[in-house]
Design a protein around this motif. Structure first.
Motif, PDB file in Angstrom:
ATOM      1  N   ASP A   1       0.856  -1.257  -0.149  1.00  0.00           N
ATOM      2  CA  ASP A   1       0.001  -0.014  -0.156  1.00  0.00           C
ATOM      3  C   ASP A   1       0.686   1.251   0.083  1.00  0.00           C
ATOM      4  OD1 ASP A   1       0.918   0.344   2.590  1.00  0.00           O
ATOM      5  OD2 ASP A   1      -0.854  -0.430   3.565  1.00  0.00           O
ATOM      6  N   ALA A   2       0.301   2.295   0.106  1.00  0.00           N
ATOM      7  CA  ALA A   2       0.798   3.739  -0.125  1.00  0.00           C
ATOM      8  C   ALA A   2       1.998   3.819   1.129  1.00  0.00           C
ATOM      9  CB  ALA A   2       0.013   4.736  -0.020  1.00  0.00           C
ATOM     10  N   GLU A   3       1.651   3.079   2.299  1.00  0.00           N
ATOM     11  CA  GLU A   3       2.754   3.308   3.335  1.00  0.00           C
ATOM     12  C   GLU A   3       3.892   2.184   3.299  1.00  0.00           C
ATOM     13  OE1 GLU A   3      -0.657   3.440   4.205  1.00  0.00           O
ATOM     14  OE2 GLU A   3      -0.317   5.545   4.195  1.00  0.00           O
ATOM     15  N   GLY A   4       3.767   1.411   2.462  1.00  0.00           N
ATOM     16  CA  GLY A   4       4.818   0.250   1.955  1.00  0.00           C
ATOM     17  C   GLY A   4       4.456  -1.068   2.712  1.00  0.00           C
ATOM     18  N   ASN A   5       3.241  -1.194   3.272  1.00  0.00           N
ATOM     19  CA  ASN A   5       2.812  -2.470   4.082  1.00  0.00           C
ATOM     20  C   ASN A   5       2.581  -3.267   2.946  1.00  0.00           C
ATOM     21  OD1 ASN A   5       3.244  -1.323   6.903  1.00  0.00           O
ATOM     22  ND2 ASN A   5       1.525  -0.298   6.143  1.00  0.00           N
ATOM     23  N   VAL A   6       2.671  -4.579   3.063  1.00  0.00           N
ATOM     24  CA  VAL A   6       2.621  -5.751   2.237  1.00  0.00           C
ATOM     25  C   VAL A   6       0.891  -5.999   2.436  1.00  0.00           C
ATOM     26  CG1 VAL A   6       2.836  -8.160   1.551  1.00  0.00           C
ATOM     27  CG2 VAL A   6       4.814  -6.630   2.208  1.00  0.00           C
TER      28      VAL A   6
END
Length: 652
Positions: free
Chosen positions: A622-627
């Motif tokens: 996602d936009a926060e870099g979470n898978v």
């Protein structure tokens, strides 16, 4: 996906490249998908290890050819360049310059002068020149290995009476003879535990340095350290997503083994791995099978990541739950039977990634661990790889093979009706109970059969499965639909062992690979023993040779008789009997029959060997870099995948 999925990727030389589906991956939880992803990365990091194990010049040759293939700007449509491309593709497939199955050196379809021309047209800076080495010196070293048929001609030599170490190109020994290697490990075994012996030499190269023989161990800080360090890094990430504490401990122990190279730790890891039957995701990663060592001790690097096919596993669980029944009713001498079969577990799996010695060509069944004492005390874990079998079966439909080689419509109907069922069931019996059956007598060395050990072991497991396929119990348990089904596998096995597997061998050669020797040994022994009663015959009709089975009941009896003898040989460590059996029935080929089979097969335009490209796994964030997900794709081509692996996973 069922209708649009294309199983065949391409075909060249004697090879067909396939895809396999990974059904059920989308239904895994995100945590399970992450575990598969990280274990897959750990699997791919070991690719260079196998290339180097298969021959000490393999990595530099591969990198040289890849550099030319990528950077050459000239005419790629010429016959020479197409032959160059085929040679590189074959090296990728074989993980080296020797045929993956026959072990003979691959013959380039282009000249040394043409390769020199290609190299001259690319920037020298992209060529894999070692430190302190000139391009000319590199060519002087590598060109004889590539082009001279007398230099390193066999990766694994099994010729009786020769020094198998000195005449094999596999990179497991350096500067030592067969006698020196055998004496070195005999001394090690004499010092070790008589009841819980480790698999000496499994994870090392044996070399003579300054006149002294020493082991160069594959571990962190030792040989292959750079690749092993990368493997450990991904295993540590995978450990964070372990499904349970047992699986976490398995991963921890494997990492500990990779760091120390300690074979006692490997045994502890193996026991923990086979006892972890609750996890949905599973994997193999490490130095496992010894077919690539002429002495059957050194283990090639391989990996598979998989998850359980719950519906299909009901079949293998039923087989493993009756393991003691199979052992008790085996036709072998009671002295060689296990009084109590322990820890046999079996499942059908869906492969998610293949690597090392399981890629691109792979097994369809696995039974581990290989340690005899662990099997005896703790048991074993068996798997049948369902989605790979599916890919093979779908790619083979309608290819004309049965019409050409099967004797009559009666046998073809048998195969059409039952073969998919009985092929899988024979694999299940081979892996689940065949390899786990029987025992060594006290004091018998697990390596007593030396170069013949692998062939005898595969024959033992095959015969165990063949014998029980015809048992009424399998109908009673619902494993086969009726009492006729077993005949499909019996016919297919005899046809393959006597005739059709010969398509894999070049004219003038003998049978050398252990599995092929095993199948011919069984088929030819049965043909000879049943000759007077005409149990099985080779018959000629309209100028073509066919296999005809006249008495399936007696054929089963002969399988049982041979199983009893093979188990005796294994249990007693009877080397001379093993040598006689293999050399008499498993090695030599009738040249006239061989020529006929090759000619008939050639007209079908089929490839005798098949292998796979892997799916591609990509992390979605996602936009926060979470898978948020792991995406699977089946679009990567063969050369595309091989070149990417060379870019991303070249560690040696």
């Amino acid at each position: 996906m069922e209708e649009t999925f294309h199983y065949t990727v391409e075909q060249f030389a004697d090879l067909q490249i396939l895809r396999y589906r990974v059904p059920g991956f989308e239904r895994l939880s995100l945590k399970q998908k992450m575990l598969v992803y990280y274990l897959s990365q750990a699997a791919l990091e070991g690719r260079d290890i196998l290339f180097d194990q298969n021959g000490k010049y393999n990595l530099q040759i591969r990198k040289l050819l890849e550099a030319v293939y990528i950077h050459y700007q000239g005419d790629r449509t010429t016959e020479d360049f197409q032959q160059f491309e085929i040679y590189l593709k074959r090296i990728w497939f074989s993980n080296g310059i020797h045929h993956h199955y026959a072990c003979d050196k691959l013959v380039p379809g282009f000249s040394a002068e043409y390769l020199t021309h290609l190299m001259a047209s690319v920037d020298p800076s992209v060529l894999p020149v070692n430190k302190g080495e000139s391009v000319r010196a590199m060519c002087d070293k590598l060109f004889p290995v590539i082009f001279n048929p007398d230099v390193m001609p066999k990766r694994v030599n099994q010729a009786d009476g020769e020094d198998l170490v000195l005449t094999s190109a596999a990179n497991y020994y350096e500067g030592v003879t067969q006698a020196e290697a055998e004496a070195f490990y005999a001394a090690r075994k004499a010092e070790g535990s008589p009841t819980e012996p480790v698999m000496y030499g499994m994870n090392s190269r044996l070399a003579k340095v300054d006149g002294q023989i020493q082991e160069q161990v594959w571990k962190v800080g030792g040989m292959y350290s750079a690749a092993i360090g990368k493997i450990i890094g991904w295993l540590e990430k995978a450990g964070e997503y372990a499904e349970n504490e047992s699986q976490h401990e398995v991963i921890r122990l494997l990492i500990d083994f990779y760091r120390t190279g300690d074979l006692h730790t490997f045994d502890v890891y193996s026991i923990a791995w086979l006892k972890d039957t609750a996890s949905h995701i599973d994997f193999v990663n490490g130095f496992i099978e010894s077919y690539g060592d002429p002495l059957g001790m050194k283990a090639s690097w391989e990996s598979i990541v998989d998850f359980k096919d719950a519906e299909a596993t009901r079949r293998t669980e039923l087989i493993s739950s009756h393991a003691q029944w199979f052992e008790d009713h085996s036709p072998v001498d009671a002295r060689f039977k296990k009084e109590a079969v322990k820890g046999v577990s079996a499942k059908v799996i869906t492969a998610a990634i293949l690597a090392g010695d399981l890629y691109p060509s792979t097994a369809i069944g696995i039974n581990l661990p290989n340690s005899n004492w662990i099997r005896s005390v703790h048991g074993s874990k068996s798997v049948t790889i369902g989605n790979l079998t599916e890919a093979y079966n779908r790619a083979a439909r309608g290819n004309g093979f049965r019409e050409e080689f099967v004797y009559s419509d009666v046998e073809r109907k048998l195969l059409d009706t039952y073969a998919d069922i009985t092929d899988d069931l024979h694999t299940d019996l081979h892996e689940c109970v065949g390899h786990g059956s029987g025992k060594l007598l006290p004091g018998v060395d697990a390596d007593a059969l030396r170069a013949y050990g692998s062939t005898i072991e595969e024959a033992r497991a095959d015969l165990f499965g063949l014998y029980y396929l015809a048992d009424a119990k399998l109908v009673e348990w619902g494993l086969v639909p009726d009492a006729e089904a077993y005949k499909a596998e019996y016919y297919s096995y005899m046809m393959n062992g006597l005739m059709t597997q010969l398509v894999r061998i070049e004219p003038g050669r003998t049978v050398e690979e252990a599995h092929m020797r095993n199948r011919q040994l069984i088929a030819r022994w049965v043909l000879e023993q049943g000759r007077e009663a005409k149990v099985v015959e080779l018959v000629v009709r309209e100028g073509k040779t066919y296999v005809r089975v006249n008495d399936y009941v007696q054929l089963r009896a002969l399988f049982g008789k041979l199983l009893a003898e093979v188990q005796r040989i294994k249990s007693e460590g009877d080397y001379e009997a093993a040598r006689r059996l293999v050399e008499t029935y498993g090695v030599q080929i009738d040249p006239a029959l061989h020529a006929e089979v090759l000619q008939r097969y050639e007209r079908l335009h089929l490839a005798p060997y098949k292998g796979f490209v892997n799916p591609v796994y990509t992390l979605q964030t996602d936009a926060e870099g979470n898978v948020t997900d792991v995406q699977i794709a089946y679009t990567e081509g063969y050369a595309e995948q091989m070149l990417r692996y060379s870019r991303e996973y070249s560690n040696l």
